[in-house]
Design a protein around this motif. Structure first.
Motif, PDB file in Angstrom:
ATOM      1  N   UNK A   1       0.823  -1.240   0.148  1.00 11.60           N
ATOM      2  CA  UNK A   1       0.044  -0.047   0.130  1.00 11.60           C
ATOM      3  C   UNK A   1       0.972   1.255   0.031  1.00 11.60           C
ATOM      4  N   UNK A   2       1.702   1.311   1.090  1.00 15.86           N
ATOM      5  CA  UNK A   2       2.536   2.619   1.291  1.00 15.86           C
ATOM      6  C   UNK A   2       3.920   2.713   0.577  1.00 15.86           C
ATOM      7  N   UNK A   3       4.150   1.430   0.027  1.00 11.13           N
ATOM      8  CA  UNK A   3       5.606   1.679  -0.660  1.00 11.13           C
ATOM      9  C   UNK A   3       6.716   2.226   0.240  1.00 11.13           C
ATOM     10  N   UNK A   4       6.756   1.669   1.563  1.00 12.51           N
ATOM     11  CA  UNK A   4       7.713   1.927   2.394  1.00 12.51           C
ATOM     12  C   UNK A   4       7.996   0.902   3.603  1.00 12.51           C
ATOM     13  N   UNK A   5       9.067   0.741   4.027  1.00 10.88           N
ATOM     14  CA  UNK A   5       9.238  -0.363   4.959  1.00 10.88           C
ATOM     15  C   UNK A   5       8.334  -0.194   6.111  1.00 10.88           C
ATOM     16  N   UNK A   6       7.825  -1.568   6.282  1.00 12.15           N
ATOM     17  CA  UNK A   6       6.965  -1.690   7.575  1.00 12.15           C
ATOM     18  C   UNK A   6       7.364  -2.761   8.587  1.00 12.15           C
ATOM     19  N   UNK A   7       7.534  -2.424   9.806  1.00  8.83           N
ATOM     20  CA  UNK A   7       8.007  -3.478  10.856  1.00  8.83           C
ATOM     21  C   UNK A   7       7.050  -3.642  11.987  1.00  8.83           C
ATOM     22  N   UNK A   8       7.282  -4.832  12.390  1.00  8.84           N
ATOM     23  CA  UNK A   8       6.137  -5.426  13.251  1.00  8.84           C
ATOM     24  C   UNK A   8       6.338  -5.280  14.500  1.00  8.84           C
ATOM     25  N   UNK A   9       5.631  -4.799  15.204  1.00 12.30           N
ATOM     26  CA  UNK A   9       5.752  -4.516  16.715  1.00 12.30           C
ATOM     27  C   UNK A   9       5.453  -5.626  17.513  1.00 12.30           C
ATOM     28  N   UNK A  10       5.981  -6.072  18.909  1.00  9.13           N
ATOM     29  CA  UNK A  10       5.809  -7.159  19.511  1.00  9.13           C
ATOM     30  C   UNK A  10       4.448  -7.193  20.531  1.00  9.13           C
ATOM     31  N   UNK A  11       4.101  -5.943  20.891  1.00 12.97           N
ATOM     32  CA  UNK A  11       2.850  -5.781  21.668  1.00 12.97           C
ATOM     33  C   UNK A  11       1.969  -4.637  21.090  1.00 12.97           C
ATOM     34  N   UNK A  12       0.686  -4.614  21.349  1.00 16.83           N
ATOM     35  CA  UNK A  12      -0.118  -3.535  20.572  1.00 16.83           C
ATOM     36  C   UNK A  12      -0.004  -2.150  21.746  1.00 16.83           C
ATOM     37  N   UNK A  13       0.286  -2.183  22.631  1.00 14.96           N
ATOM     38  CA  UNK A  13       0.743  -1.234  23.728  1.00 14.96           C
ATOM     39  C   UNK A  13       1.917  -0.194  23.042  1.00 14.96           C
ATOM     40  N   UNK A  14       2.622  -0.886  22.044  1.00 16.37           N
ATOM     41  CA  UNK A  14       3.726  -0.253  21.556  1.00 16.37           C
ATOM     42  C   UNK A  14       3.180   0.863  20.332  1.00 16.37           C
ATOM     43  N   UNK A  15       1.821   0.436  20.003  1.00 14.37           N
ATOM     44  CA  UNK A  15       1.037   1.752  19.077  1.00 14.37           C
ATOM     45  C   UNK A  15       0.223   2.235  19.852  1.00 14.37           C
TER      46      UNK A  15
END
Length: 364
Positions: free
Chosen positions: A177-191
């Protein structure tokens, strides 16, 4: 996610800035079918254009535009593009139409998205949210075009109740979608615990309007950033961010995934931060919403800088602070000012015991 057999269907919920930009950018990707759920479908065009600051155009073909929440029933992904105060109502509207395989996402996790999902849709709901919004921008012609003002060098996404295989597929989808690197967080509190808008806007408004009274009329509308941004704003933002960092250390999350304000902007101190904020191109020209009156302007306390960033931003952060008994004197100072301006009661004697506190946060 059952997205291999056909083009995945994405339903964008919301007709604001993020909804407009997302419709153009995602809708221009031929790998997806894009629908829009909006309260004003008659004002939207199936041919939609998003234009960035270089003149690059994203030409989108929107499949279905409707105000009927049943539109989400045929979606693989429901993408919430709404401010925090509107998320709960939208989740209630679409709740009975969600298919078992549908994943609910949000362009910003820092306004209590995951908490509202749990409260409205249930603890087992499969969902994701970005740590920061993917773009800055605004509508040009409502329902027809949007201006994309800034890209992000990378994005971070948090998931809840999604197995690793599907969460990896979400990362790949977002990168597409965004044509940029996306990194996965380990916990939803980090978002959820965000030091972007939930702290940025209240701190800045406090510095600009700390002399506010109900009768106060201002002679001009200041710029939030540009040359009007000052060291006092940088210092308060960093002070509140430091309190947030103390809160984060008490929860089972990786504090490195939420960089400090100084780290995020690559600054050594608050003076460098002031210069940096003044120089960011997409920030230029942004002003707080004010109401024109005789002799000047009055502060609009019904704007989202207040009705989203206070109850779904600072109050949320303060709630997490109280659960782990972390003092937040600077956040408290901003909250005390904001509730006076808004005519609300959130904090009394540095505690969230006011009558307008309504966040329901589960134990972690």
């Amino acid at each position: 996610m059952k997205m291999e057999e056909r083009k995945p269907a994405v339903c964008i919920c919301g007709g604001g800035s993020q909804g407009h930009i997302s419709a153009g950018v995602i809708g221009s990707n031929s790998n997806y079918i894009v629908n829009v759920l909006t309260r004003r479908p008659k004002l939207w065009s199936h041919d939609f254009t998003t234009i960035d600051l270089t003149g690059k155009e994203y030409k989108a073909a929107i499949h279905t535009i409707s105000d009927d929440p049943a539109i989400v029933a045929q979606s693989d992904i429901v993408l919430i593009c709404l401010p925090g105060y509107a998320i709960g109502e939208q989740l209630q509207r679409i709740k009975t139409h969600l298919s078992p395989h549908t994943i609910v996402g949000c362009v910003f996790g820092g306004s209590g998205f995951f908490i509202q999902v749990q409260n409205v849709l249930g603890d087992a709901t499969r969902c994701f949210a970005l740590q920061r919004v993917p773009f800055t921008g605004r509508p040009l012609e409502y329902g027809h075009s949007a201006r994309l003002k800034g890209y992000k060098p990378y994005l971070k996404v948090a998931t809840m109740n999604i197995e690793e295989r599907d969460s990896n597929a979400i990362v790949e989808m977002l990168e597409d979608w965004y044509n940029t690197p996306v990194y996965k967080l380990s916990h939803y509190l980090e978002a959820t615990l965000s030091n972007s808008n939930p702290i940025l806007h209240p701190c800045r408004l406090y510095v600009l309007f700390k002399d506010w009274t109900p009768e106060k009329v201002y002679t001009r509308i200041p710029f939030l950033y540009d040359t009007d941004w000052d060291d006092e704003s940088s210092e308060l933002w960093v002070a509140c961010d430091n309190e947030l960092r103390d809160i984060i250390k008490k929860y089972p999350i990786d504090e490195k995934e939420i960089p400090s304000i100084l780290e995020y902007y690559g600054c050594a101190d608050t003076k460098q931060l002031t210069a940096k904020i003044q120089s960011i191109e997409p920030f230029k020209g942004v002003q707080p919403h004010m109401i024109e009156v005789e002799g000047g302007y009055k502060l609009d306390t019904e704007h989202r800088y207040f009705i989203e960033d206070i109850p779904y931003g600072l109050v949320l952060i303060k709630t997490f602070a109280e659960k782990v008994r972390v003092p937040t004197p600077n956040i408290d100072r901003v909250l005390e000012w904001a509730q006076r301006v808004m005519g609300k009661s959130y904090i009394i004697n540095n505690r969230l015991i006011g009558s307008d506190v309504s966040n329901k946060i589960k134990e972690y």
